[in-house]
Design an enzyme around this catalytic site. Sequence first.
Site, mmCIF file in Angstrom:
data_model
loop_
_atom_site.group_PDB
_atom_site.id
_atom_site.type_symbol
_atom_site.label_atom_id
_atom_site.label_comp_id
_atom_site.label_asym_id
_atom_site.label_seq_id
_atom_site.Cartn_x
_atom_site.Cartn_y
_atom_site.Cartn_z
ATOM 1 N N PRO A 23 0.820 -1.218 0.000
ATOM 2 C CA PRO A 23 0.000 0.000 0.000
ATOM 3 C C PRO A 23 0.851 1.266 0.000
ATOM 4 O O PRO A 23 0.334 2.364 -0.183
ATOM 5 C CB PRO A 23 -0.821 -0.118 1.297
ATOM 6 C CG PRO A 23 -0.072 -1.080 2.157
ATOM 7 C CD PRO A 23 0.661 -1.997 1.233
ATOM 8 N N GLU B 36 2.103 -8.228 8.606
ATOM 9 C CA GLU B 36 2.521 -6.816 8.665
ATOM 10 C C GLU B 36 3.286 -6.398 7.422
ATOM 11 O O GLU B 36 3.715 -5.258 7.294
ATOM 12 C CB GLU B 36 3.393 -6.580 9.900
ATOM 13 C CG GLU B 36 2.619 -6.552 11.201
ATOM 14 C CD GLU B 36 1.442 -5.578 11.141
ATOM 15 O OE1 GLU B 36 1.625 -4.424 10.744
ATOM 16 O OE2 GLU B 36 0.325 -6.013 11.503
ATOM 17 N N ARG C 292 -4.108 -8.377 -20.671
ATOM 18 C CA ARG C 292 -5.009 -8.058 -21.788
ATOM 19 C C ARG C 292 -4.352 -7.130 -22.812
ATOM 20 O O ARG C 292 -4.843 -6.977 -23.918
ATOM 21 C CB ARG C 292 -6.341 -7.473 -21.277
ATOM 22 C CG ARG C 292 -6.239 -6.110 -20.645
ATOM 23 C CD ARG C 292 -7.506 -5.747 -19.905
ATOM 24 N NE ARG C 292 -8.628 -5.444 -20.772
ATOM 25 C CZ ARG C 292 -8.821 -4.279 -21.379
ATOM 26 N NH1 ARG C 292 -7.940 -3.284 -21.226
ATOM 27 N NH2 ARG C 292 -9.870 -4.090 -22.142
ATOM 28 N N ASP D 203 -10.485 2.270 -24.721
ATOM 29 C CA ASP D 203 -10.763 2.149 -23.284
ATOM 30 C C ASP D 203 -10.479 3.449 -22.532
ATOM 31 O O ASP D 203 -9.627 4.237 -22.942
ATOM 32 C CB ASP D 203 -9.856 1.084 -22.649
ATOM 33 C CG ASP D 203 -10.364 -0.317 -22.905
ATOM 34 O OD1 ASP D 203 -11.549 -0.469 -23.236
ATOM 35 O OD2 ASP D 203 -9.553 -1.246 -22.759
HETATM 36 C C1 LIG Z 1 -1.949 -6.075 5.895
HETATM 37 S S1 LIG Z 1 -0.904 -5.598 4.585
HETATM 38 C C2 LIG Z 1 0.473 -4.868 5.419
HETATM 39 C C3 LIG Z 1 0.379 -3.381 5.432
HETATM 40 C C4 LIG Z 1 1.572 -2.726 6.098
HETATM 41 N N1 LIG Z 1 1.612 -3.019 7.496
HETATM 42 C C5 LIG Z 1 1.470 -1.228 5.891
HETATM 43 O O1 LIG Z 1 0.776 -0.576 6.683
HETATM 44 O O2 LIG Z 1 2.039 -0.693 4.921
HETATM 45 C C6 LIG Z 1 -0.251 -7.135 4.022
HETATM 46 C C7 LIG Z 1 0.184 -7.145 2.563
HETATM 47 O O3 LIG Z 1 -0.945 -6.867 1.747
HETATM 48 C C8 LIG Z 1 -0.504 -6.261 0.536
HETATM 49 N N2 LIG Z 1 -1.289 -5.028 0.371
HETATM 50 C C9 LIG Z 1 -2.108 -4.449 1.258
HETATM 51 N N3 LIG Z 1 -2.685 -3.354 0.762
HETATM 52 C C10 LIG Z 1 -2.242 -3.227 -0.498
HETATM 53 C C11 LIG Z 1 -2.466 -2.274 -1.523
HETATM 54 N N4 LIG Z 1 -3.273 -1.233 -1.351
HETATM 55 N N5 LIG Z 1 -1.838 -2.443 -2.695
HETATM 56 C C12 LIG Z 1 -0.988 -3.486 -2.903
HETATM 57 N N6 LIG Z 1 -0.730 -4.417 -1.949
HETATM 58 C C13 LIG Z 1 -1.338 -4.292 -0.773
HETATM 59 C C14 LIG Z 1 0.981 -6.021 0.664
HETATM 60 O O4 LIG Z 1 1.664 -7.024 -0.071
HETATM 61 C C15 LIG Z 1 1.216 -6.147 2.142
HETATM 62 O O5 LIG Z 1 2.526 -6.587 2.441
#
Ligand SMILES: C[S@@+](CC[C@H](N)C(=O)[O-])C[C@H]1O[C@@H](n2cnc3c(N)ncnc32)[C@H](O)[C@@H]1O
Length: 248
Positions: free
Chosen positions: A88, A115, A152, A167
């Site tokens: 994220p 985490e 795609r 698109d």
């Molecule tokens: C619960 S999340 C961990 C978030 C992390 N503790 C933080 O606050 O940045 C677990 C995993 O979900 C994935 N993830 C969660 N949200 C995401 C997003 N918006 N985009 C891409 N991957 C995401 C990532 O690979 C991350 O390591």
Amino acid sequence: MVFDVLTLFPGMFDSPFADSIVGKAVDKGLVQITAHHLRDWAQGKHKVTDDVPYGGGDGMVLKPEPVARALRELRCRQPGSKVLLMTPQGQPFRQAHARRLAQQEGLIFLCGRYEGFDERIRTMVDEEFSLGDFVLTGGELAAMAMIDAVARLVPGVLGNRDSADGDSYSDGLLEYPQYTRPADFEGMSVPDVLLSGNHAAIAAWRRRQQILRTWLRRPELLETACLSDEDRLVLREVQRQTGEDCAS
Ligand SMILES: C[S@@+](CC[C@H](N)C(=O)[O-])C[C@H]1O[C@@H](n2cnc3c(N)ncnc32)[C@H](O)[C@@H]1O
């Protein structure tokens, strides 16, 4: 094109790419999608992939060693592959990224859980992507969305019936509204121009609708969209009209 995914839940990838356009592309050998279990690169009797965070706190953190071993092996198998970390905290994934990534021979998606990853894993990746400003429980859904958007665009995957040319985001604007039969549905009729058979008038109407929609829904896109002089005239007219509508 080869898509490799590193995940603790490879079974999640069984069904999303089994059907429809991407499923057919897999059958034709245009794309290959393989989900690998990160645990296969973990060592020791218990094949541990995560551990408690240094400094204390809740949750578990994915260890760097299994990821490093997995990436070394996958990169040997497909030397041109780029490694993408799902997080994220990454750059928000956009259509322009999908177009660029579709030129690659291979992509490796790193899906976190708990985490997230040990910070040192960041040194092993080429790019970090986020699906949006929200937190998922794992990176798998983000990787699936990205794979779908990239696959795609791989040459040959979409036939003419499903061309990506018009698109939303393909030329920086949202797509125009689409209609199909019946011409009248519960009192809502299709715009006359679309029934006129006048191709030039239809093209002009569609372009105007693209500009209008983008202005109403995503005006910030217009700052970077490729607009002709004619488009700019239409935009000014649309801005004037919608401004008047708001004022009245
Ligand atoms: C619960 S999340 C961990 C978030 C992390 N503790 C933080 O606050 O940045 C677990 C995993 O979900 C994935 N993830 C969660 N949200 C995401 C997003 N918006 N985009 C891409 N991957 C995401 C990532 O690979 C991350 O390591």
